[in-house]
Design a protein around this motif. Structure first.
Motif, PDB file in Angstrom:
ATOM      1  N   VAL A   5       0.838  -1.195   0.000  1.00 29.79           N
ATOM      2  CA  VAL A   5       0.000   0.000   0.000  1.00 29.79           C
ATOM      3  C   VAL A   5       0.874   1.246   0.000  1.00 29.79           C
ATOM      4  CG1 VAL A   5      -1.778   1.263   1.267  1.00 29.79           C
ATOM      5  CG2 VAL A   5      -1.814  -1.234   1.243  1.00 29.79           C
ATOM      6  N   VAL A   6       1.897   1.257   0.850  1.00 29.72           N
ATOM      7  CA  VAL A   6       2.753   2.436   1.022  1.00 29.72           C
ATOM      8  C   VAL A   6       4.162   1.983   1.376  1.00 29.72           C
ATOM      9  CG1 VAL A   6       3.209   4.423   2.534  1.00 29.72           C
ATOM     10  CG2 VAL A   6       0.878   3.930   1.847  1.00 29.72           C
ATOM     11  N   ASP A   8       7.361   3.951   3.197  1.00 34.19           N
ATOM     12  CA  ASP A   8       7.702   5.195   3.893  1.00 34.19           C
ATOM     13  C   ASP A   8       8.985   4.928   4.660  1.00 34.19           C
ATOM     14  OD1 ASP A   8       7.904   7.335   5.748  1.00 34.19           O
ATOM     15  OD2 ASP A   8       5.736   7.636   5.721  1.00 34.19           O
ATOM     16  N   HIS A  65      -0.658   7.331   7.170  1.00 34.29           N
ATOM     17  CA  HIS A  65      -1.159   6.847   5.877  1.00 34.29           C
ATOM     18  C   HIS A  65      -2.489   6.098   6.017  1.00 34.29           C
ATOM     19  CE1 HIS A  65       2.519   7.945   3.775  1.00 34.29           C
ATOM     20  NE2 HIS A  65       3.183   7.474   4.814  1.00 34.29           N
ATOM     21  N   MET A  67      -5.625   6.810   5.671  1.00 36.77           N
ATOM     22  CA  MET A  67      -6.618   6.946   4.597  1.00 36.77           C
ATOM     23  C   MET A  67      -6.202   6.120   3.372  1.00 36.77           C
ATOM     24  SD  MET A  67      -9.055   8.568   5.919  1.00 36.77           S
ATOM     25  CE  MET A  67     -10.045   8.664   4.465  1.00 36.77           C
ATOM     26  N   GLU A  68      -4.926   6.115   3.046  1.00 36.86           N
ATOM     27  CA  GLU A  68      -4.446   5.314   1.915  1.00 36.86           C
ATOM     28  C   GLU A  68      -4.661   3.826   2.177  1.00 36.86           C
ATOM     29  OE1 GLU A  68      -0.414   6.931   0.443  1.00 36.86           O
ATOM     30  OE2 GLU A  68      -0.851   7.933   2.352  1.00 36.86           O
ATOM     31  N   VAL A  69      -4.402   3.388   3.406  1.00 39.12           N
ATOM     32  CA  VAL A  69      -4.584   1.982   3.761  1.00 39.12           C
ATOM     33  C   VAL A  69      -6.063   1.618   3.678  1.00 39.12           C
ATOM     34  CG1 VAL A  69      -4.371   0.268   5.589  1.00 39.12           C
ATOM     35  CG2 VAL A  69      -2.518   1.907   5.209  1.00 39.12           C
ATOM     36  N   GLN A  70      -6.926   2.441   4.247  1.00 38.55           N
ATOM     37  CA  GLN A  70      -8.358   2.159   4.224  1.00 38.55           C
ATOM     38  C   GLN A  70      -8.887   2.149   2.787  1.00 38.55           C
ATOM     39  OE1 GLN A  70      -9.627   5.205   6.996  1.00 38.55           O
ATOM     40  NE2 GLN A  70      -9.806   3.687   8.644  1.00 38.55           N
ATOM     41  N   ASP A  71      -8.454   3.094   1.969  1.00 39.24           N
ATOM     42  CA  ASP A  71      -8.881   3.127   0.563  1.00 39.24           C
ATOM     43  C   ASP A  71      -8.403   1.889  -0.186  1.00 39.24           C
ATOM     44  OD1 ASP A  71     -10.101   5.569   1.012  1.00 39.24           O
ATOM     45  OD2 ASP A  71      -8.532   6.752   0.015  1.00 39.24           O
ATOM     46  N   ALA A  72      -7.152   1.491   0.035  1.00 38.11           N
ATOM     47  CA  ALA A  72      -6.621   0.298  -0.629  1.00 38.11           C
ATOM     48  C   ALA A  72      -7.373  -0.949  -0.179  1.00 38.11           C
ATOM     49  CB  ALA A  72      -5.123   0.144  -0.336  1.00 38.11           C
ATOM     50  N   TRP A  73      -7.701  -1.027   1.118  1.00 38.81           N
ATOM     51  CA  TRP A  73      -8.457  -2.162   1.647  1.00 38.81           C
ATOM     52  C   TRP A  73      -9.816  -2.243   0.951  1.00 38.81           C
ATOM     53  CZ3 TRP A  73      -7.143  -5.762   5.478  1.00 38.81           C
ATOM     54  CH2 TRP A  73      -8.181  -6.580   5.899  1.00 38.81           C
ATOM     55  N   HIS A  75     -10.748  -0.931  -1.887  1.00 35.15           N
ATOM     56  CA  HIS A  75     -10.581  -1.245  -3.314  1.00 35.15           C
ATOM     57  C   HIS A  75     -10.271  -2.719  -3.532  1.00 35.15           C
ATOM     58  CE1 HIS A  75      -8.282  -1.457  -7.138  1.00 35.15           C
ATOM     59  NE2 HIS A  75      -9.261  -0.679  -7.535  1.00 35.15           N
TER      60      HIS A  75
END
Length: 79
Positions: A5-6, A8, A65, A67-73, A75
């Protein structure tokens, strides 16, 4: 399958495609790995090989991160 997902710094956030349904993220570091639950708040589930400082840093990366994790989950798994 373990989609990243990310990335960093030394931390890579990912999840496994065929694991439990509760939203969480794994964090890999050269020294070890941790798993964090995301709800109701970000908190440590398990860790291996990481120092307390690395766990704190990993949790901060997850929080930064989230929001990125939740969005990727959403999706990846839908709904």
């Amino acid at each position: 399958m373990a989609p990243t997902v990310v990335r960093d710094g030394p931390y890579r956030l990912f999840f496994f495609s065929r694991e439990e349904p509760r939203i969480h993220v794994h964090v890999a570091h050269p020294d070890g790995e941790a798993k964090f639950w995301l709800t109701p708040i970000v908190h440590l589930a398990t860790s291996t090989g990481l120092t307390p400082k690395q766990i704190t840093d990993a949790q901060a990366v997850v929080q930064a991160h989230i929001m990125e994790v939740q969005d990727a989950w959403q999706h990846h798994f839908g709904g």
